[in-house]
Design a protein around this motif. Sequence first.
Motif: not given
Length: 193
Positions: A104-107, A168-176
């Motif tokens: 999910d992070i990579d996506l 890590d996911f939550l950081f990337v999702a926040a940016r997304a």
Amino acid sequence: MVKLNKIYTRTGDDGTTGLGSGERRLKSDLRVEAYGTIDEANACIGMARLHTGKDHPAIDVMLSRIQNDLFDLGADLAVPDEGKPLDYEPLRIVAAQTERVERDIDLLNKQLQPLKSFVLNGGTPAAAALHLARTVARRAERVMVALAQHPAEHVNREALKYINRVSDFLFVAARAVNDNGNADVLWVPGKNR
């Protein structure tokens, strides 16, 4: 399966709580703090989902899976592995759960521009809520690491990997949800000197 008929039992009135193994521990015990902080992170994700459900349905589905996994993680922490056989198989976080979060992070990360500065917590309401959830997940990780340092305690190594990936996911999702990083609020070192 869990069945809750009565919410209050009065058994915790003395400042103790029962682990999944039946053992009583102080509510201030580091293990209880660990799964309590996981629960807090889960609640923060629930608040973030108030902002993702309609506008970011794919991320909302990912967050829903993580919320369920965080209950698994709480169960993992609530039944300490004492190296003794049990009458049942305790629920443990497994590598497949961590690997799914990595996918999910990579996506999400494919859509983001590389960062040139640290990101301040904010932007859209969804991003701010996800950043809050991230900081609570990081605190949960720190508590789990502290627990794992005690010789008499055991923490599932995969559980530690999982909570690290979740933050890590939550950081990337926040940016997304911040328009794929275009609405990120960037740190400007020394800006207000």
